[in-house]
Structures are given as C-alpha cells and as structure tokens.
Scaffold this motif. Sequence first.
Motif, PDB file in Angstrom:
ATOM      1  N   ALA A  72     -22.956  -5.703  93.556  1.00  0.00           N
ATOM      2  CA  ALA A  72     -22.644  -6.700  92.524  1.00  0.00           C
ATOM      3  C   ALA A  72     -21.838  -6.063  91.397  1.00  0.00           C
ATOM      4  O   ALA A  72     -20.851  -6.635  90.917  1.00  0.00           O
ATOM      5  CB  ALA A  72     -23.931  -7.320  91.994  1.00  0.00           C
ATOM      6  N   ASN A  73     -22.238  -4.875  90.978  1.00  0.00           N
ATOM      7  CA  ASN A  73     -21.525  -4.188  89.893  1.00  0.00           C
ATOM      8  C   ASN A  73     -20.075  -3.889  90.264  1.00  0.00           C
ATOM      9  O   ASN A  73     -19.166  -4.053  89.453  1.00  0.00           O
ATOM     10  CB  ASN A  73     -22.220  -2.862  89.555  1.00  0.00           C
ATOM     11  N   ILE A  74     -19.867  -3.448  91.481  1.00  0.00           N
ATOM     12  CA  ILE A  74     -18.532  -3.028  91.902  1.00  0.00           C
ATOM     13  C   ILE A  74     -17.656  -4.220  92.274  1.00  0.00           C
ATOM     14  O   ILE A  74     -16.517  -4.345  91.815  1.00  0.00           O
ATOM     15  CB  ILE A  74     -18.641  -2.032  93.064  1.00  0.00           C
ATOM     16  N   PHE A  75     -18.174  -5.115  93.092  1.00  0.00           N
ATOM     17  CA  PHE A  75     -17.332  -6.198  93.591  1.00  0.00           C
ATOM     18  C   PHE A  75     -17.044  -7.254  92.534  1.00  0.00           C
ATOM     19  O   PHE A  75     -16.009  -7.928  92.588  1.00  0.00           O
ATOM     20  CB  PHE A  75     -17.954  -6.817  94.843  1.00  0.00           C
ATOM     21  N   ALA A  76     -17.924  -7.415  91.565  1.00  0.00           N
ATOM     22  CA  ALA A  76     -17.661  -8.380  90.493  1.00  0.00           C
ATOM     23  C   ALA A  76     -16.410  -7.991  89.723  1.00  0.00           C
ATOM     24  O   ALA A  76     -15.654  -8.851  89.257  1.00  0.00           O
ATOM     25  CB  ALA A  76     -18.855  -8.464  89.555  1.00  0.00           C
ATOM     26  N   SER A  77     -16.168  -6.696  89.611  1.00  0.00           N
ATOM     27  CA  SER A  77     -14.982  -6.233  88.898  1.00  0.00           C
ATOM     28  C   SER A  77     -13.704  -6.571  89.645  1.00  0.00           C
ATOM     29  O   SER A  77     -12.607  -6.494  89.084  1.00  0.00           O
ATOM     30  CB  SER A  77     -15.058  -4.716  88.675  1.00  0.00           C
ATOM     31  N   GLN A  78     -13.828  -6.942  90.916  1.00  0.00           N
ATOM     32  CA  GLN A  78     -12.669  -7.250  91.759  1.00  0.00           C
ATOM     33  C   GLN A  78     -12.579  -8.737  92.098  1.00  0.00           C
ATOM     34  O   GLN A  78     -11.751  -9.136  92.914  1.00  0.00           O
ATOM     35  CB  GLN A  78     -12.771  -6.456  93.071  1.00  0.00           C
ATOM     36  N   ASP A  79     -13.422  -9.564  91.484  1.00  0.00           N
ATOM     37  CA  ASP A  79     -13.515 -10.987  91.835  1.00  0.00           C
ATOM     38  C   ASP A  79     -13.816 -11.160  93.321  1.00  0.00           C
ATOM     39  O   ASP A  79     -13.237 -12.007  94.013  1.00  0.00           O
ATOM     40  CB  ASP A  79     -12.241 -11.742  91.466  1.00  0.00           C
ATOM     41  N   ILE A  80     -14.725 -10.319  93.806  1.00  0.00           N
ATOM     42  CA  ILE A  80     -15.175 -10.365  95.196  1.00  0.00           C
ATOM     43  C   ILE A  80     -16.687 -10.574  95.205  1.00  0.00           C
ATOM     44  O   ILE A  80     -17.398 -10.023  94.365  1.00  0.00           O
ATOM     45  CB  ILE A  80     -14.819  -9.065  95.941  1.00  0.00           C
ATOM     46  N   THR A  81     -17.164 -11.401  96.113  1.00  0.00           N
ATOM     47  CA  THR A  81     -18.596 -11.608  96.267  1.00  0.00           C
ATOM     48  C   THR A  81     -19.015 -11.160  97.665  1.00  0.00           C
ATOM     49  O   THR A  81     -18.167 -10.936  98.540  1.00  0.00           O
ATOM     50  CB  THR A  81     -18.991 -13.085  96.082  1.00  0.00           C
ATOM     51  N   PHE A  82     -20.308 -11.049  97.882  1.00  0.00           N
ATOM     52  CA  PHE A  82     -20.802 -10.670  99.203  1.00  0.00           C
ATOM     53  C   PHE A  82     -21.932 -11.596  99.615  1.00  0.00           C
ATOM     54  O   PHE A  82     -22.646 -12.147  98.777  1.00  0.00           O
ATOM     55  CB  PHE A  82     -21.286  -9.213  99.216  1.00  0.00           C
ATOM     56  N   VAL A  83     -22.041 -11.808 100.912  1.00  0.00           N
ATOM     57  CA  VAL A  83     -23.129 -12.615 101.462  1.00  0.00           C
ATOM     58  C   VAL A  83     -23.843 -11.781 102.522  1.00  0.00           C
ATOM     59  O   VAL A  83     -23.216 -11.001 103.247  1.00  0.00           O
ATOM     60  CB  VAL A  83     -22.625 -13.936 102.074  1.00  0.00           C
ATOM     61  N   LYS A  84     -25.144 -11.965 102.616  1.00  0.00           N
ATOM     62  CA  LYS A  84     -25.936 -11.210 103.575  1.00  0.00           C
ATOM     63  C   LYS A  84     -25.884 -11.912 104.923  1.00  0.00           C
ATOM     64  O   LYS A  84     -26.097 -13.118 105.027  1.00  0.00           O
ATOM     65  CB  LYS A  84     -27.375 -11.087 103.087  1.00  0.00           C
ATOM     66  N   GLU A  85     -25.609 -11.151 105.971  1.00  0.00           N
ATOM     67  CA  GLU A  85     -25.500 -11.724 107.311  1.00  0.00           C
ATOM     68  C   GLU A  85     -26.645 -11.311 108.224  1.00  0.00           C
ATOM     69  O   GLU A  85     -26.733 -11.775 109.346  1.00  0.00           O
ATOM     70  CB  GLU A  85     -24.177 -11.301 107.952  1.00  0.00           C
ATOM     71  N   GLY A  86     -27.469 -10.443 107.752  1.00  0.00           N
ATOM     72  CA  GLY A  86     -28.581  -9.964 108.564  1.00  0.00           C
ATOM     73  C   GLY A  86     -29.192  -8.757 107.895  1.00  0.00           C
ATOM     74  O   GLY A  86     -28.898  -8.455 106.732  1.00  0.00           O
ATOM     75  N   ASP A  87     -30.069  -8.052 108.613  1.00  0.00           N
ATOM     76  CA  ASP A  87     -30.710  -6.876 108.046  1.00  0.00           C
ATOM     77  C   ASP A  87     -29.679  -5.789 107.751  1.00  0.00           C
ATOM     78  O   ASP A  87     -29.055  -5.245 108.665  1.00  0.00           O
ATOM     79  CB  ASP A  87     -31.774  -6.350 109.017  1.00  0.00           C
ATOM     80  N   ARG A  88     -29.443  -5.529 106.469  1.00  0.00           N
ATOM     81  CA  ARG A  88     -28.529  -4.487 106.011  1.00  0.00           C
ATOM     82  C   ARG A  88     -27.095  -4.729 106.462  1.00  0.00           C
ATOM     83  O   ARG A  88     -26.307  -3.811 106.656  1.00  0.00           O
ATOM     84  CB  ARG A  88     -29.012  -3.097 106.451  1.00  0.00           C
ATOM     85  N   LYS A  89     -26.732  -6.008 106.634  1.00  0.00           N
ATOM     86  CA  LYS A  89     -25.382  -6.379 107.026  1.00  0.00           C
ATOM     87  C   LYS A  89     -24.806  -7.365 106.009  1.00  0.00           C
ATOM     88  O   LYS A  89     -25.468  -8.343 105.645  1.00  0.00           O
ATOM     89  CB  LYS A  89     -25.370  -7.012 108.423  1.00  0.00           C
ATOM     90  N   TYR A  90     -23.566  -7.118 105.569  1.00  0.00           N
ATOM     91  CA  TYR A  90     -22.960  -7.932 104.535  1.00  0.00           C
ATOM     92  C   TYR A  90     -21.510  -8.271 104.879  1.00  0.00           C
ATOM     93  O   TYR A  90     -20.837  -7.531 105.598  1.00  0.00           O
ATOM     94  CB  TYR A  90     -22.998  -7.211 103.189  1.00  0.00           C
ATOM     95  N   LYS A  91     -21.057  -9.378 104.319  1.00  0.00           N
ATOM     96  CA  LYS A  91     -19.659  -9.793 104.455  1.00  0.00           C
ATOM     97  C   LYS A  91     -19.080  -9.992 103.061  1.00  0.00           C
ATOM     98  O   LYS A  91     -19.724 -10.604 102.197  1.00  0.00           O
ATOM     99  CB  LYS A  91     -19.547 -11.084 105.255  1.00  0.00           C
ATOM    100  N   LEU A  92     -17.860  -9.495 102.843  1.00  0.00           N
ATOM    101  CA  LEU A  92     -17.184  -9.665 101.557  1.00  0.00           C
ATOM    102  C   LEU A  92     -16.244 -10.863 101.628  1.00  0.00           C
ATOM    103  O   LEU A  92     -15.636 -11.142 102.673  1.00  0.00           O
ATOM    104  CB  LEU A  92     -16.377  -8.415 101.203  1.00  0.00           C
ATOM    105  N   GLN A  93     -16.118 -11.566 100.515  1.00  0.00           N
ATOM    106  CA  GLN A  93     -15.196 -12.693 100.441  1.00  0.00           C
ATOM    107  C   GLN A  93     -14.713 -12.849  99.003  1.00  0.00           C
ATOM    108  O   GLN A  93     -15.340 -12.337  98.071  1.00  0.00           O
ATOM    109  CB  GLN A  93     -15.872 -13.985 100.918  1.00  0.00           C
ATOM    110  N   ALA A  94     -13.619 -13.546  98.843  1.00  0.00           N
ATOM    111  CA  ALA A  94     -13.087 -13.768  97.505  1.00  0.00           C
ATOM    112  C   ALA A  94     -14.093 -14.560  96.679  1.00  0.00           C
ATOM    113  O   ALA A  94     -14.842 -15.403  97.205  1.00  0.00           O
ATOM    114  CB  ALA A  94     -11.768 -14.517  97.587  1.00  0.00           C
ATOM    115  N   TYR A  95     -14.128 -14.289  95.379  1.00  0.00           N
ATOM    116  CA  TYR A  95     -15.047 -14.994  94.478  1.00  0.00           C
ATOM    117  C   TYR A  95     -14.842 -16.497  94.588  1.00  0.00           C
ATOM    118  O   TYR A  95     -13.716 -16.991  94.595  1.00  0.00           O
ATOM    119  CB  TYR A  95     -14.810 -14.558  93.031  1.00  0.00           C
TER     120      TYR A  95
END
Length: 462
Positions: A72-95
């Motif tokens: 959250a700290n890092i991607f917010a600075s880039q207008d990027i969000t992340f969603v959880k796709e499973g156990d310890r798995k994430y996907k990045l997408q534009a804010y």
Amino acid sequence: MKKITFIFLLLLSVHAVGQTSDDAFKEPLKNVISRIRERYQVAIRYPEELVKDRFVTYAGWRFTPDAEKTMANIFASQDITFVKEGDRKYKLQAYQYHLKTPEEGKLQLDYFATLYNDLRGWEKRKAVLKKEILSALRLQPLPVKPASAPITTPVRKMNGYTVQNIAIETLPGLYVCGSVYRPVNAKGKLPVILNPDGHFDKGRYRADSQYRCAMLARMGAIAMDYDLFAWGESLLQFKTADHRRAIAQSIQALNGMRILDYLLSLRDSDPSRVAITGGSGGGSQTMLLSAIDDRFTLSVSVVMLSSYHSGGCPCESGMGTHLCGGGTNNVEIAAMSAPKPQLVISDGKDWTQNVPQTEFPFLQKIYGFYGRSELAENAHFPGEGHDYGLSKRLAMYRFIAGNFHLDLKKIGDANGKIDETPVTIETEAAQYVFGEKGEKLPANAIRSFADLEKIFTRYTTQ
C-alpha cells in the motif's frame, strides 16, 4: 582564479547534494516489486505497461514488517492498487477511483452515522447532498427544454400491449432514443415507469429489457426503456469512446428528466405513481435520479447498491457526485429517496454481495427516521450474479404491483404463475427510431462530442 574555482566547487557540491536527496533513493518500480516478492515470499503479477518507466523514491523507507502495508505504501505513490487473488498471490492494477474495499465502505457508513441520528439531522444532510449533486452535474438550474415534439414511429400491437419507438430532443440537437410500452384497452390514469439501461451487451435491444417493459405494460403501466449516452442510436451522433467521458453522467441524468417530462405530459399518466428501475449502470441512474428528482415515487435498483463501489464508468461517477457533502456513496444517495417505497435487488457474486449485512441495514435506519422501515425492501439472490435476470424481474414485478395496485393476474398463467412467454422479443432493427442506417436522423442533430460540449456549456451557464 581561486575565487572562480571555489564558486565552481560550491555549485558542484550543491548539485551533488540535490542529487543525493532526489535521486540516490530513486529506483525502478520493477526492482522494488522484485524486492517485495523476495522479502515477503509473495507472487505479484501485473501488465508490463503498468510499471514501465516508473520509479519509486525512498522505497526502502516504505517497507514495513507487513507485506500488504508495504505494498500500500509503495503502490499508492504510483496510483496503483492491488487485489488479492489467493494465498500470498496479488494482482496490480491502475488506481480505480470508484472502488474501495468492503471494509472501507463499511467504515464510511459508520462515519455517516455520526453525522445524523434523527430525521431533522438527516433532512439537513439530504438537502446539502441534493444541492451539491445537482451543482456537480451542472444541472442547477436545468437548461431550457427544446420546444420540439418527440419523433415517433408507428405503433406496433402485441399480446396485451403496444410498442412505439421514440426520440426526444433533450438539448438542441441532442436526441435520446427509446421505446414506449403501453397496455391495451387500459382505462383511467396509468403509472409511469422509466427503465434506464445498464452496461449490458446490446442495451435496450436485449431480451430482458423487452421482457420487463412489456410485462409492466401488460400489468397496466406505461413503461419506457432508453439508450445510454453514446450507446444504441446515440452512436449516430457520437463515438463509442464518448460514453466514457465525465459529462456522460450529466447527459444521462438530463435525458432521464426529459423523458419523465414527456411521459408525465401524457393525459393518462398518473403523477402519483412514478417509478424507475434499472440494473448495473441503470441501477446507478435509478439511485441518482430518484435522489435528485422528487417526481419519482418508487425505485428498484438492481445489482448496483454498494458502499464501496460507485460505478466503474465515468457515466456513473465522472462528475464527482460522490465527492459531494464532503464525500458520499451510493447508499446515502439511495437513502435520499426515503420514505418512498424502494426495493434493492442484490446478488452474491458482485459488489452487492454484502447488501443484507451492510448496506440494507443502513438504508432501513434512514427509513426508520420517518417511521417507515417497511417501505424499504431487499431481494437478495446469493447464488446469482450480475444481471437483470428472471428471478430479479419477478421480484420487481411483485414490488411494483403491490405498491402501485396493479393486477399480477394479468401476467399470470392458468396456475397463477407469472409468465413472460406472451412477450414478443423484437429484433434490434424493429426498435430503431431513425432507420436501419440512421437516414432519418434530424438535420439539426449534433455530430461530435466537441459540439455537445459547446452546447452543454452554453445552456448550463445561462
């Protein structure tokens, strides 16, 4: 010479310090993502174009013991969000400005509860929201209505109802097209029901849209469905991409009001029974129009009410309506219809999945301020998804029939079961107003978004 050398070295030193503070802690986002993966042992996927040529400053200072807090700290600075796709798995997408987490949505509702705890407090909040929403839409005051008569096609007679295509000029040169469904041999004043379309493939030409309008007509109501802006026949005037412009939200709201002006001008329409129902983006229009136009007396929003999702299209939130009143959401906007009868239809596979536990209790609380909690209802289908399917239509038919005193027997089979089979599903071409190739589009019709912007600005700043 010594003086010049000293000045040069001083400038070089200043430049070096500047570089140290700005550039020494700057690194490519892709490298930072690799460090996150390694440190927290997580999988992160993303489209390459999302991270290309992006850099993070002070990335190391943004790391914490918690993986998601770090992201959250890092991607917010880039207008990027992340969603959880499973156990310890994430996907990045534009804010996505229209989307929060369910937890954030609930927290916002909890905050709203601190702003008012009785009818007086709520009415004060509602007045502020209505004024600011109309202002955000640039519809306060409403632009002058064109004096042109609606353009209509011949009436088509069906089993228990008729259909007539219609185009209404809502601003000079701007037309909204739809179809009006009426009961056969009806007597007395008839309810009026608007059916704004959502972002479902084929829009108002879809079978489910035809089913619900025809069935409402067979029950004894005047029902009309109509195109989204830059969808359907609106594409004769604009491009598909124009639908995703912010002003689309204002145009769709204005279109709905102008359509209601027309329907209420009919001599057999009943201004005391005026409803609106739509699914998805049509649900967004349902909630918004019910909130800002007091002529609506009943609403049925379908698969759209959510505290954390305000619509994934600028036509639902592009004018900043959800920033009004210091920040609002669709639950407060829907509550602005209280104490008029309201049915919220939700399902278990989209952003309405929490309605029974989160959004509906808040809505009922507002209705409770008026002593009319029973006038707000929720039909929840946990095993279903994002559509305006048969089960959802059945719930809507019963709700409208009960509140508008319509006869469900008129749409029932021999066993009393609601039956849609008498409805004729027409082809797309049969529902056109301006001909199969748009050859009947009026000569004054706007032909570009740039022209629309000029006219909208002219008529909303008078």
